[in-house]
Design an enzyme around this catalytic site. Structure first.
Site, PDB file in Angstrom:
ATOM      1  CG  ASP A  32       4.744  45.506  29.748  1.00  0.00           C
ATOM      2  OD1 ASP A  32       4.719  44.357  30.166  1.00  0.00           O
ATOM      3  OD2 ASP A  32       4.000  46.344  29.573  1.00  0.00           O
TER       4      ASP A  32
ATOM      5  CE  LYS B 146       1.310  44.091  29.770  1.00  0.00           C
ATOM      6  NZ  LYS B 146       1.420  45.216  28.785  1.00  0.00           N
TER       7      LYS B 146
ATOM      8  CB  CYS C 182       1.737  48.445  31.492  1.00  0.00           C
ATOM      9  SG  CYS C 182       1.243  48.425  29.888  1.00  0.00           S
TER      10      CYS C 182
HETATM   11  C1  VGL Z   1       2.669  50.382  28.065  1.00  0.00           C
HETATM   12  C2  VGL Z   1       2.101  52.295  26.710  1.00  0.00           C
HETATM   13  C3  VGL Z   1       1.745  51.366  25.603  1.00  0.00           C
HETATM   14  C4  VGL Z   1       3.420  50.113  29.303  1.00  0.00           C
HETATM   15  C5  VGL Z   1       2.596  49.563  27.017  1.00  0.00           C
HETATM   16  O1  VGL Z   1       4.016  48.855  29.349  1.00  0.00           O
HETATM   17  O2  VGL Z   1       3.182  50.792  30.338  1.00  0.00           O
HETATM   18  N1  VGL Z   1       2.588  51.951  27.762  1.00  0.00           N
HETATM   19  N2  VGL Z   1       2.119  49.885  25.809  1.00  0.00           N
END
Ligand code: VGL
Ligand code: ZN
Length: 215
Positions: free
Chosen positions: A18, A116, A161
């Protein structure tokens, strides 16, 4: 402890979680110093034959967004049919600028971008298993079919994540390392300490980039 890491081995992969604008300073769900990781992740990436990226990729109105729950604020925890859920600011909406991977990521040999959180009714911190803990994303099968058995996890956010992905990787039988200094955390109410406790308890190994890159 002397550990030999043969990062170029085709059985090993760097899993980059991410690294998107919404998780960078100034983004909708900013993680402190998230952008500072880019050069280090690029350096690590060059050592690996196999690189896999993930992208948080939510439809508009996603169940994890606070505005989808009138009367609730971002960062509150609520209970959904599949269990507890932290509510987030609107982030990583499919196709938006904030959902794009950081343009300075220089990983042209990455072989897969796994998206995702695409299900409107279920969140997915983990790259392997959605938050209902029963819907697989298919990544386990993909990695196995490519002969990958060892994962080095880096990126954002360490306590969400990255941590969930590393735990699920371990449970699925992959030898799993988290490269601590190649991650940054949100750290909400002790979430970082809790994440390490859970990861280490499952057998995830904590390493530093120095251990992989050498002095
Ligand atoms: C994430 C919160 C919501 C992350 C993704 O990438 O850690 N955290 N969506
Ligand atoms: Zn998300």
């Amino acid at each position: 402890m002397l550990t030999l890491h043969n990062l170029a081995d085709r059985r090993c992969a760097l899993l980059v979680i991410d690294m998107q604008y919404d998780f960078m300073p100034g983004g909708a769900l900013a993680v402190k110093e998230g952008d500072a990781l880019v050069p280090l992740i690029n350096r690590l990436g060059r050592r690996f034959t196999r690189v896999i990226l993930t992208q948080d990729w939510h439809p508009a109105g996603h169940i994890s967004f606070a505005p989808s729950h009138p009367g609730h604020e971002p960062f509150q925890r609520i209970t959904l049919p599949y269990g507890p859920q932290t509510l987030w600011p609107v982030h990583c909406v499919q196709g938006s600028q904030g959902a794009q991977l950081h343009a300075d990521l220089d990983l042209p040999h990455a072989q897969l971008i796994a998206r995702k959180g695409c299900n409107p009714d279920i969140d997915s911190y983990s790259a392997f298993m959605e938050a209902d803990r029963s819907t697989p994303t298919g990544l386990t099968g993909y990695l196995r079919e490519h002969g990958i058995d060892t994962l080095y996890v880096v990126g954002l956010a360490l306590d969400f994540c990255v941590a969930w992905s590393a735990q699920d990787a371990c449970k699925a039988g992959f030898t799993t390392y988290v490269v601590e200094d190649a991650c940054r955390a949100i750290d909400l109410d002790g979430s970082l300490a809790g994440a390490w406790q859970a990861m280490l308890g499952l057998g995830v190994q904590r390493v530093q980039s120095q251990d992989l890159l050498g002095g």
